[in-house]
Design a protein around this motif. Structure first.
Motif, PDB file in Angstrom:
ATOM      1  N   ARG A 127       7.326   1.993   9.809  1.00  0.00           N
ATOM      2  CA  ARG A 127       6.298   3.185  10.109  1.00  0.00           C
ATOM      3  C   ARG A 127       6.078   3.877   8.888  1.00  0.00           C
ATOM      4  NH1 ARG A 127       6.864   8.831  11.342  1.00  0.00           N
ATOM      5  NH2 ARG A 127       5.349   9.528  12.645  1.00  0.00           N
ATOM      6  N   LEU A 128       4.663   4.163   8.521  1.00  0.00           N
ATOM      7  CA  LEU A 128       4.307   4.526   7.346  1.00  0.00           C
ATOM      8  C   LEU A 128       4.040   6.017   7.441  1.00  0.00           C
ATOM      9  CD1 LEU A 128       1.452   2.228   6.146  1.00  0.00           C
ATOM     10  CD2 LEU A 128       4.015   2.245   5.612  1.00  0.00           C
ATOM     11  N   LYS A 129       4.674   6.994   6.553  1.00  0.00           N
ATOM     12  CA  LYS A 129       4.529   8.404   6.525  1.00  0.00           C
ATOM     13  C   LYS A 129       3.686   8.994   5.620  1.00  0.00           C
ATOM     14  CE  LYS A 129       9.489   8.059   8.159  1.00  0.00           C
ATOM     15  NZ  LYS A 129      10.887   8.485   8.099  1.00  0.00           N
ATOM     16  N   PRO A 130       3.038  10.161   5.936  1.00  0.00           N
ATOM     17  CA  PRO A 130       2.246  10.956   5.003  1.00  0.00           C
ATOM     18  C   PRO A 130       3.227  11.670   4.085  1.00  0.00           C
ATOM     19  CG  PRO A 130       2.420  12.100   6.864  1.00  0.00           C
ATOM     20  CD  PRO A 130       3.223  10.714   7.272  1.00  0.00           C
ATOM     21  N   PRO A 131       2.822  12.136   2.819  1.00  0.00           N
ATOM     22  CA  PRO A 131       1.180  12.192   2.523  1.00  0.00           C
ATOM     23  C   PRO A 131       0.704  10.606   1.892  1.00  0.00           C
ATOM     24  CG  PRO A 131       2.546  12.855   0.903  1.00  0.00           C
ATOM     25  CD  PRO A 131       3.391  12.820   1.841  1.00  0.00           C
ATOM     26  N   PHE A 132      -0.610  10.623   2.373  1.00  0.00           N
ATOM     27  CA  PHE A 132      -1.189   9.294   2.007  1.00  0.00           C
ATOM     28  C   PHE A 132      -2.038   9.589   0.662  1.00  0.00           C
ATOM     29  CE2 PHE A 132      -0.533   8.798   6.540  1.00  0.00           C
ATOM     30  CZ  PHE A 132       0.659   7.678   6.483  1.00  0.00           C
ATOM     31  N   ASN A 133      -2.236   8.774  -0.102  1.00  0.00           N
ATOM     32  CA  ASN A 133      -3.122   8.750  -1.147  1.00  0.00           C
ATOM     33  C   ASN A 133      -4.530   8.318  -0.653  1.00  0.00           C
ATOM     34  OD1 ASN A 133      -4.405   8.445  -3.524  1.00  0.00           O
ATOM     35  ND2 ASN A 133      -2.823   7.555  -4.787  1.00  0.00           N
ATOM     36  N   GLU A 134      -5.266   9.149  -0.255  1.00  0.00           N
ATOM     37  CA  GLU A 134      -6.495   8.721   0.382  1.00  0.00           C
ATOM     38  C   GLU A 134      -7.514   8.315  -0.632  1.00  0.00           C
ATOM     39  OE1 GLU A 134      -7.931  11.221   3.180  1.00  0.00           O
ATOM     40  OE2 GLU A 134      -6.505  11.590   4.527  1.00  0.00           O
ATOM     41  N   SER A 135      -7.658   8.826  -1.843  1.00  0.00           N
ATOM     42  CA  SER A 135      -8.504   8.324  -2.657  1.00  0.00           C
ATOM     43  C   SER A 135      -8.112   6.724  -3.097  1.00  0.00           C
ATOM     44  CB  SER A 135      -8.486   9.292  -3.850  1.00  0.00           C
ATOM     45  OG  SER A 135      -7.337   9.062  -4.552  1.00  0.00           O
ATOM     46  N   ASP A 156       1.115   4.536 -14.503  1.00  0.00           N
ATOM     47  CA  ASP A 156      -0.530   4.527 -14.497  1.00  0.00           C
ATOM     48  C   ASP A 156      -0.888   3.191 -14.483  1.00  0.00           C
ATOM     49  OD1 ASP A 156      -0.771   7.091 -14.429  1.00  0.00           O
ATOM     50  OD2 ASP A 156      -0.702   7.631 -16.446  1.00  0.00           O
ATOM     51  N   VAL A 157      -0.180   2.191 -15.367  1.00  0.00           N
ATOM     52  CA  VAL A 157      -0.898   0.949 -15.358  1.00  0.00           C
ATOM     53  C   VAL A 157      -0.567   0.123 -13.925  1.00  0.00           C
ATOM     54  CG1 VAL A 157      -0.486  -1.503 -16.313  1.00  0.00           C
ATOM     55  CG2 VAL A 157      -0.482   0.597 -17.844  1.00  0.00           C
ATOM     56  N   ILE A 158       0.518   0.399 -13.366  1.00  0.00           N
ATOM     57  CA  ILE A 158       0.832  -0.109 -12.143  1.00  0.00           C
ATOM     58  C   ILE A 158       0.142   0.242 -11.081  1.00  0.00           C
ATOM     59  CG2 ILE A 158       2.923  -0.585 -10.531  1.00  0.00           C
ATOM     60  CD1 ILE A 158       4.662  -0.513 -12.830  1.00  0.00           C
ATOM     61  N   LEU A 159      -0.228   1.678 -10.948  1.00  0.00           N
ATOM     62  CA  LEU A 159      -1.140   1.877  -9.680  1.00  0.00           C
ATOM     63  C   LEU A 159      -2.478   1.484  -9.931  1.00  0.00           C
ATOM     64  CD1 LEU A 159      -1.475   4.024  -7.575  1.00  0.00           C
ATOM     65  CD2 LEU A 159      -1.795   6.020  -9.149  1.00  0.00           C
ATOM     66  N   HIS A 160      -2.919   1.430 -11.286  1.00  0.00           N
ATOM     67  CA  HIS A 160      -4.289   1.028 -11.303  1.00  0.00           C
ATOM     68  C   HIS A 160      -4.579  -0.533 -10.767  1.00  0.00           C
ATOM     69  CE1 HIS A 160      -7.324  -1.399 -13.358  1.00  0.00           C
ATOM     70  NE2 HIS A 160      -8.316  -0.100 -13.317  1.00  0.00           N
ATOM     71  N   ASP A 161      -3.471  -1.249 -11.131  1.00  0.00           N
ATOM     72  CA  ASP A 161      -3.555  -2.562 -10.802  1.00  0.00           C
ATOM     73  C   ASP A 161      -3.279  -2.890  -9.213  1.00  0.00           C
ATOM     74  OD1 ASP A 161      -4.007  -3.351 -13.295  1.00  0.00           O
ATOM     75  OD2 ASP A 161      -2.019  -4.100 -13.863  1.00  0.00           O
ATOM     76  N   GLU A 162      -2.432  -2.024  -8.578  1.00  0.00           N
ATOM     77  CA  GLU A 162      -1.971  -2.127  -7.328  1.00  0.00           C
ATOM     78  C   GLU A 162      -3.246  -1.649  -6.328  1.00  0.00           C
ATOM     79  OE1 GLU A 162       0.715  -3.686  -6.329  1.00  0.00           O
ATOM     80  OE2 GLU A 162       1.729  -3.471  -7.950  1.00  0.00           O
ATOM     81  N   VAL A 163      -4.107  -0.940  -6.791  1.00  0.00           N
ATOM     82  CA  VAL A 163      -5.277  -0.672  -6.016  1.00  0.00           C
ATOM     83  C   VAL A 163      -6.219  -1.815  -5.762  1.00  0.00           C
ATOM     84  CG1 VAL A 163      -7.459   0.536  -5.862  1.00  0.00           C
ATOM     85  CG2 VAL A 163      -5.513   1.810  -6.497  1.00  0.00           C
ATOM     86  N   GLY A 164      -6.090  -2.683  -6.782  1.00  0.00           N
ATOM     87  CA  GLY A 164      -6.633  -4.062  -6.708  1.00  0.00           C
ATOM     88  C   GLY A 164      -5.953  -4.994  -5.958  1.00  0.00           C
ATOM     89  N   HIS A 165      -4.871  -5.140  -5.994  1.00  0.00           N
ATOM     90  CA  HIS A 165      -3.924  -6.031  -5.205  1.00  0.00           C
ATOM     91  C   HIS A 165      -4.037  -5.596  -3.515  1.00  0.00           C
ATOM     92  CE1 HIS A 165      -1.096  -6.423  -8.845  1.00  0.00           C
ATOM     93  NE2 HIS A 165      -2.054  -6.776  -8.920  1.00  0.00           N
ATOM     94  N   VAL A 166      -4.087  -4.299  -3.218  1.00  0.00           N
ATOM     95  CA  VAL A 166      -4.196  -3.961  -1.969  1.00  0.00           C
ATOM     96  C   VAL A 166      -5.826  -4.156  -1.494  1.00  0.00           C
ATOM     97  CG1 VAL A 166      -4.088  -2.037  -0.140  1.00  0.00           C
ATOM     98  CG2 VAL A 166      -2.387  -2.108  -1.882  1.00  0.00           C
ATOM     99  N   ALA A 172       0.835  -1.151  -0.008  1.00  0.00           N
ATOM    100  CA  ALA A 172       0.029   0.041  -0.100  1.00  0.00           C
ATOM    101  C   ALA A 172       0.902   1.347   0.097  1.00  0.00           C
ATOM    102  CB  ALA A 172      -0.817   0.031   1.267  1.00  0.00           C
ATOM    103  N   ARG A 173       1.981   1.236   0.434  1.00  0.00           N
ATOM    104  CA  ARG A 173       3.044   2.295   0.302  1.00  0.00           C
ATOM    105  C   ARG A 173       3.126   2.930  -1.001  1.00  0.00           C
ATOM    106  NH1 ARG A 173       8.269   0.540   3.684  1.00  0.00           N
ATOM    107  NH2 ARG A 173       8.622   2.843   3.662  1.00  0.00           N
ATOM    108  N   GLY A 174       3.118   1.848  -2.272  1.00  0.00           N
ATOM    109  CA  GLY A 174       3.181   2.046  -3.685  1.00  0.00           C
ATOM    110  C   GLY A 174       1.897   2.964  -3.832  1.00  0.00           C
ATOM    111  N   LEU A 175       0.816   2.749  -3.336  1.00  0.00           N
ATOM    112  CA  LEU A 175      -0.364   3.805  -3.624  1.00  0.00           C
ATOM    113  C   LEU A 175       0.083   5.371  -3.264  1.00  0.00           C
ATOM    114  CD1 LEU A 175      -3.381   1.624  -2.234  1.00  0.00           C
ATOM    115  CD2 LEU A 175      -2.042   1.616  -4.546  1.00  0.00           C
ATOM    116  N   ASP A 176       0.637   5.548  -2.379  1.00  0.00           N
ATOM    117  CA  ASP A 176       1.264   6.955  -1.671  1.00  0.00           C
ATOM    118  C   ASP A 176       2.477   7.495  -2.733  1.00  0.00           C
ATOM    119  OD1 ASP A 176      -0.758   6.363   0.337  1.00  0.00           O
ATOM    120  OD2 ASP A 176       0.896   5.534   1.589  1.00  0.00           O
ATOM    121  N   ALA A 177       3.400   6.508  -2.835  1.00  0.00           N
ATOM    122  CA  ALA A 177       4.511   6.859  -3.294  1.00  0.00           C
ATOM    123  C   ALA A 177       4.497   7.182  -4.881  1.00  0.00           C
ATOM    124  CB  ALA A 177       5.720   5.978  -3.174  1.00  0.00           C
TER     125      ALA A 177
END
Length: 267
Positions: A241-249, A198-208, A169-174
């Motif tokens: 430890r996870l650090k902000p900013p977080f990709n909340e959407s 863009d492709v990776i982020l789309h798929d990683e949302v599904g993985h998380v 899920a860190r990848g969603l933020d980074a």
């Protein structure tokens, strides 16, 4: 041969291209294969898991140099680092398939889909590296993702909590931050990398989301509160430890609740 036995075989492959191709092929066959009732026997050689090539050289996280994406070499190092994460993610998904007993068939099919999509990501990134005169293995890398995999090898609940919904899920933020830097560079290779991400982020949302689903399913099965338990597992296994900013959407799309997002901000 059953799906889980096959997944272990693919996990043991050392050649990155062979592993990626085998993961994609196994996913294509997964719906027709039976699920083993008991976990396959792991190799006696601890270095056999996961199978990995002689290169890249693996260093501690703090020893891996960071370079600005403003230079061609810096961009190559950045893409190489992401390719290494995706290669490890193939291993993480395959390990989730073969290692844990007694779960619904959909669990194993979900994680095989993740393995195949991570293989697709690795190939995209490796092809991009090659187009820039480099290849996977040219730069040092670190093994942080697999370390948490080893820590949680005896507990599928901890695995779901701390690998997909924490480390991955860190990848969603980074990723959006990396894309912004590459867009600022603006060269054709940088913009091509943005499109791959863009492709990776789309798929990683599904993985998380898959990690969130099975984490909550396991919590319900064991009668535990997922939000309370998560903090306990983070401390027990010394998760980063996870650090902000977080990709909340993106995190909401992946199934994180408002309460969980508030906990992240406060933690």
């Amino acid at each position: 041969m059953e799906l889980r036995h096959r997944a272990l075989q693919v996990l043991c492959l050392a050649d990155p291209e062979q592993k990626a191709a085998a993961a994609l092929e196994l996913f294509a066959q997964a719906a027709t294969l039976s699920i083993a009732d008991t976990a396959p026997v792991a190799p006696t050689d601890p270095d056999a898991l996961p199978g990995r090539p002689e290169r890249p050289e693996l260093l501690r996280h703090t020893q891996v140099a960071r370079r600005s994406p403003a230079t061609p070499e810096g961009r190559a190092i950045l893409i190489h680092a992401i390719a290494h994460i995706e290669f490890n993610a193939i291993n993480l998904a395959l390990d989730a398939v073969w290692r844990f007993d007694g779960l619904p068939r959909d669990y194993y099919l979900d994680w095989m889909r993740v393995a195949a999509e991570e293989a697709k990501h690795f190939r995209l990134l490796r092809d991009h590296l090659r187009s820039q005169g480099h290849d996977y293995g040219d730069f040092p890398a670190h093994q942080g993702l697999w370390t948490m995999c080893e820590k949680t090898r005896h507990d599928v609940l901890a695995r779901m909590a701390l690998v997909p919904r924490t480390l991955e899920a860190r990848g969603l933020d980074a990723t959006p931050q990396i894309q912004a830097k590459l867009r600022q560079v603006g060269t054709p290779d940088a913009l091509a990398a943005v499109a791959i991400l863009d492709v990776i982020l789309h798929d990683e949302v599904g993985h998380v989301a898959i990690g969130n689903h099975w984490y909550r399913w396991l919590c319900e099965r064991t009668g535990q509160d997922p939000e309370t338990l998560y903090g306990t597992l983070v401390q027990k296994y010394e998760a980063p430890r996870l650090k902000p900013p977080f990709n909340e959407s993106a995190r909401r799309s992946a199934g994180f609740s408002d309460a969980e997002l508030r906990w992240l901000q406060q933690a």
